[in-house]
Design an enzyme around this catalytic site. Structure first.
Site, PDB file in Angstrom:
ATOM      1  N   HIS A 163     -24.061 -26.687   2.876  1.00  0.00           N
ATOM      2  CA  HIS A 163     -23.372 -25.737   2.533  1.00  0.00           C
ATOM      3  C   HIS A 163     -23.075 -24.703   3.942  1.00  0.00           C
ATOM      4  O   HIS A 163     -22.084 -24.066   3.759  1.00  0.00           O
ATOM      5  CB  HIS A 163     -23.984 -25.012   1.265  1.00  0.00           C
ATOM      6  CG  HIS A 163     -25.021 -24.115   1.509  1.00  0.00           C
ATOM      7  ND1 HIS A 163     -26.266 -24.429   1.277  1.00  0.00           N
ATOM      8  CD2 HIS A 163     -25.141 -22.702   2.144  1.00  0.00           C
ATOM      9  CE1 HIS A 163     -27.325 -23.679   1.616  1.00  0.00           C
ATOM     10  NE2 HIS A 163     -26.369 -22.433   2.239  1.00  0.00           N
ATOM     11  N   ASP A 193     -27.845 -31.262  -0.611  1.00  0.00           N
ATOM     12  CA  ASP A 193     -27.539 -30.141   0.380  1.00  0.00           C
ATOM     13  C   ASP A 193     -28.105 -30.406   1.809  1.00  0.00           C
ATOM     14  O   ASP A 193     -28.831 -29.364   2.270  1.00  0.00           O
ATOM     15  CB  ASP A 193     -27.820 -28.809  -0.307  1.00  0.00           C
ATOM     16  CG  ASP A 193     -27.326 -27.569   0.369  1.00  0.00           C
ATOM     17  OD1 ASP A 193     -26.267 -27.748   1.064  1.00  0.00           O
ATOM     18  OD2 ASP A 193     -27.824 -26.393   0.201  1.00  0.00           O
ATOM     19  N   SER A 272     -30.219 -19.719   5.664  1.00  0.00           N
ATOM     20  CA  SER A 272     -30.001 -21.008   5.015  1.00  0.00           C
ATOM     21  C   SER A 272     -30.376 -22.084   6.068  1.00  0.00           C
ATOM     22  O   SER A 272     -29.626 -22.099   7.011  1.00  0.00           O
ATOM     23  CB  SER A 272     -28.915 -20.968   4.136  1.00  0.00           C
ATOM     24  OG  SER A 272     -29.023 -20.125   3.039  1.00  0.00           O
TER      25      SER A 272
END
Length: 429
Positions: A163, A193, A272
């Site tokens: 993402h 992911d 992230s």
């Protein structure tokens, strides 16, 4: 005493204070101290002259003149001391304060060492998107997001979240020394992911992160999350493992990600894709998500376990894609099936060139009068109950391409068992 104090001060400055104040402040302090020394020395010489003069006057008996000289000496001494204090500004005054070196506890030293040894492996990833100017019609690249990542090997492979790079037309990677490199996408796995990039950088700048294992983790174990948000500088947050074997859904496909690590270490926006480390500095997961209505860290963060990541990265590096089996169907949302009063996965479409279509699974359709005819409802696979889409994905993740599975379906009012051969997932653009 005054001359002894000021004569020893420069030595004190050179030996004890050099490391505790800036160099320019130290030089200024020494200069001021020297000027103060000269004023103080002058005051001492005047005092010596005063003593000899008053001694001569006392012999002559001139008491009035002696008192006058006493008063003048007090005034001159006060002025000299005032000038010394005025010239010794805040910087030079701080130079006379001797500070002891900071003492850290053993666990603090271990944390500092872990941070210093692993930050060279953590990078910042900038997602650039092409936009056309409405007036000039020029095509510009504008940042649409950023995250963190880490160096996987000396070949320049960088691992991050999918993402973080989703929808990017160009990618930039900022290393620990603030140098920036262009990055190319090697491959990605939307379902888990995970994405792998590659940069062309000198090998001396590439420090791979130590890879650990996540199978033997324990709740309560201390963990460390390192990130490089927005390319400003590295950040470190600490916490413990607050849960294991959690399950979250992929933001891209909705497929479940299993055996996820839950931690209370703050995973802030921009972190992230960064590494989650154990107390020995080994990688045990990739920071991927937080559970927070406000978008800020709320003490519930999730990391993809390194055992899952390692297998995905190996496939992406070798083949550029992840070979994962599919059943080849489109199914109805779980809420719609619950409204029908049945338990299972309702098949909306089973293309004839897919595994399920080839095996004979029936799709949902309408008859000539427009009435809805429900397709097959999958109730189990290989004897394992299927109550919703999550159960279906969980079972398929345990299978391999080419496996022959037995799919039990509810067709009308009867149960049928249909053998299906699983096929690989089609290539993604």
């Amino acid at each position: 005493m005054a001359s002894m104090f000021f004569s020893t001060t420069p030595a004190l400055l050179r030996s004890d204070i050099t490391n505790s104040i800036p160099k320019f402040s130290l030089a200024k302090s020494i200069s001021n101290a020297k000027r103060s020394n000269s004023i103080a020395a002058s005051a001492v010489r005047n005092y010596d002259n005063y003593k000899s003069l008053t001694f001569e006057l006392s012999k002559d008996g001139s008491n009035v003149l002696k008192k006058l000289l006493d008063s003048c000496f007090v005034v001159c001494t006060s002025v000299a001391l005032s000038v010394c204090l005025f010239m010794a500004d805040v910087d030079s005054a701080s130079a006379f304060v001797v500070t002891t070196p900071r003492k850290l506890q053993t666990d603090e030293l271990a944390t500092v060492r872990l941070f210093q040894e692993n930050t060279p492996s953590v990078v910042n990833v900038i997602n650039l998107a092409s936009r056309q100017d409405a007036f000039t019609l020029d095509v510009l690249e504008v940042p649409q997001g950023s995250g963190s990542g880490f160096i996987w090997d000396v070949q320049g492979h960088v691992v991050t979240n999918y993402h973080v790079i989703r929808g990017a037309s160009d990618l930039k990677v900022t290393l620990a020394d603030q140098s920036t490199c262009d990055a190319k996408v090697v491959g990605f796995d939307q379902d888990k992911d995970v994405a792998v990039l590659r940069i062309d950088a000198p090998k001396e700048k590439l420090r791979p992160i130590p890879i650990g294992i996540s199978a033997d983790l324990l709740v309560g174990q201390r963990v460390y999350a390192i990130g490089n948000p927005f390319g400003l500088d590295h950040t470190l947050t600490t916490g413990v493992i607050s849960g294991l074997r959690r399950e979250i859904s992929s933001a891209a496909t909705g497929r479940p990600i299993q055996d996820v690590i839950q931690t209370d270490a703050a995973i802030n926006p921009g972190n992230s894709g960064g590494p989650l480390l154990d107390s020995s500095g080994y990688l045990i997961g990739i920071n991927t998500a937080i559970y927070s209505p406000s978008g800020a860290s709320s003490g519930v963060g999730f990391s993809i376990p390194v055992d899952t990541v390692s297998g995905i990265v190996d496939q992406l590096v070798r083949f550029g894609k992840v070979t994962r089996p599919i059943l080849g169907i489109k199914f109805a949302p779980d809420q719609s099936v619950e409204q029908l009063g049945v338990s299972g996965v309702l098949v909306l479409d089973a293309p004839p060139n897919g595994p399920a279509g080839k095996a004979g699974l029936q799709s949902t359709k309408r008859d000539a009068y427009g009435r809805l005819i429900l397709g097959d409802v999958i109730t189990s696979i290989n004897g394992k109950k299927v109550s919703n889409g999550t159960d279906l994905y969980r079972i398929l993740d345990q299978c391999k391409v080419g496996d022959k599975i037995t799919v039990e379906v509810l067709r009308g009012d009867r149960i049928e068992k249909i053998p299906v051969v699983l096929e690989p997932k089609p290539d993604e653009s």
